[in-house]
Design a protein around this motif. Sequence first.
Motif, short mmCIF file in Angstrom:
data_model
loop_
_atom_site.label_atom_id
_atom_site.label_comp_id
_atom_site.label_asym_id
_atom_site.label_seq_id
_atom_site.Cartn_x
_atom_site.Cartn_y
_atom_site.Cartn_z
N GLN A 129 0.84 -1.20 0.00
CA GLN A 129 0.00 0.00 0.00
C GLN A 129 0.87 1.25 0.00
OE1 GLN A 129 -2.15 0.88 3.63
NE2 GLN A 129 -3.92 1.62 2.45
N GLN A 130 1.92 1.26 0.82
CA GLN A 130 2.82 2.41 0.87
C GLN A 130 3.52 2.62 -0.47
OE1 GLN A 130 2.86 4.58 3.25
NE2 GLN A 130 1.48 3.37 4.52
N GLU A 131 3.87 1.51 -1.11
CA GLU A 131 4.51 1.57 -2.42
C GLU A 131 3.55 2.19 -3.45
OE1 GLU A 131 5.74 -1.88 -5.43
OE2 GLU A 131 6.88 -1.95 -3.54
N ALA A 134 3.32 5.90 -2.81
CA ALA A 134 4.53 6.59 -3.27
C ALA A 134 4.50 6.75 -4.79
CB ALA A 134 5.78 5.82 -2.83
N ARG A 135 4.10 5.69 -5.49
CA ARG A 135 4.02 5.75 -6.95
C ARG A 135 2.98 6.80 -7.38
NH1 ARG A 135 2.53 0.36 -9.29
NH2 ARG A 135 4.09 -0.30 -7.79
N ALA A 136 1.86 6.83 -6.69
CA ALA A 136 0.81 7.80 -7.03
C ALA A 136 1.32 9.23 -6.79
CB ALA A 136 -0.44 7.54 -6.20
N ARG A 137 2.07 9.44 -5.69
CA ARG A 137 2.63 10.78 -5.42
C ARG A 137 3.61 11.17 -6.52
NH1 ARG A 137 2.23 9.12 0.05
NH2 ARG A 137 4.28 8.18 0.00
N ALA A 141 3.25 14.33 -8.96
CA ALA A 141 4.30 15.35 -9.05
C ALA A 141 4.74 15.52 -10.51
CB ALA A 141 5.49 14.96 -8.18
N ALA A 142 4.87 14.42 -11.23
CA ALA A 142 5.27 14.50 -12.64
C ALA A 142 4.21 15.23 -13.45
CB ALA A 142 5.50 13.10 -13.21
N ALA A 143 2.94 14.95 -13.17
CA ALA A 143 1.85 15.63 -13.88
C ALA A 143 1.85 17.12 -13.57
CB ALA A 143 0.51 15.00 -13.51
#
Length: 176
Positions: A129-131, A134-137, A141-143
């Motif tokens: 879930q944490q992974e 982190a991927r969603a964040r 950020a990239a978007a």
Amino acid sequence: MSDPHDELCPPNQEDDELTLPRASINKIIKELVPSIRVANESRELILNCCTEFIHLISSEANEVCNQRNKKTINAEHVLEALDRLGFKDYKQEAEAVLNDCKQVAAKRRRQSTRLENLGIPEEELLRQQQELFARAREEQAAAEQQQWYSVQTATLQNAELFQKQMSQDEEDSDEY
């Protein structure tokens, strides 16, 4: 002489909160006899009868509970109360509903243990879930960076166009 309507439909009393919701009774009536209109007076009478029936069964179930030195009325106490009061037909229907409720409850319990049935330790699920978070964040950020870059590029292009326009305007004004 008292109005017979007062006996059937007593005015709001202190135990008015001990009645069934009128909307529920109306819905039941509508489902059972959809093509028949039922007068408000009759609806009130049905409401009072239902409430009285529930009080009767509850009192008898409480008696059964007390006789067995229990502090909580359970389904068996209610079923015995129905039997004692001569409602054997209702008892059979109540048992069927009780069995349905037990099946639904068992199904819910089985569904709630799905997490346990996955065979993945809770720590591993938390790590996954944490992974994902982190991927969603990172993607967010990239978007946001891409959007910022697009705005900066557009601003720069507008500034260049503005400068060209100003230069053009200056050249035009020098010619006069």
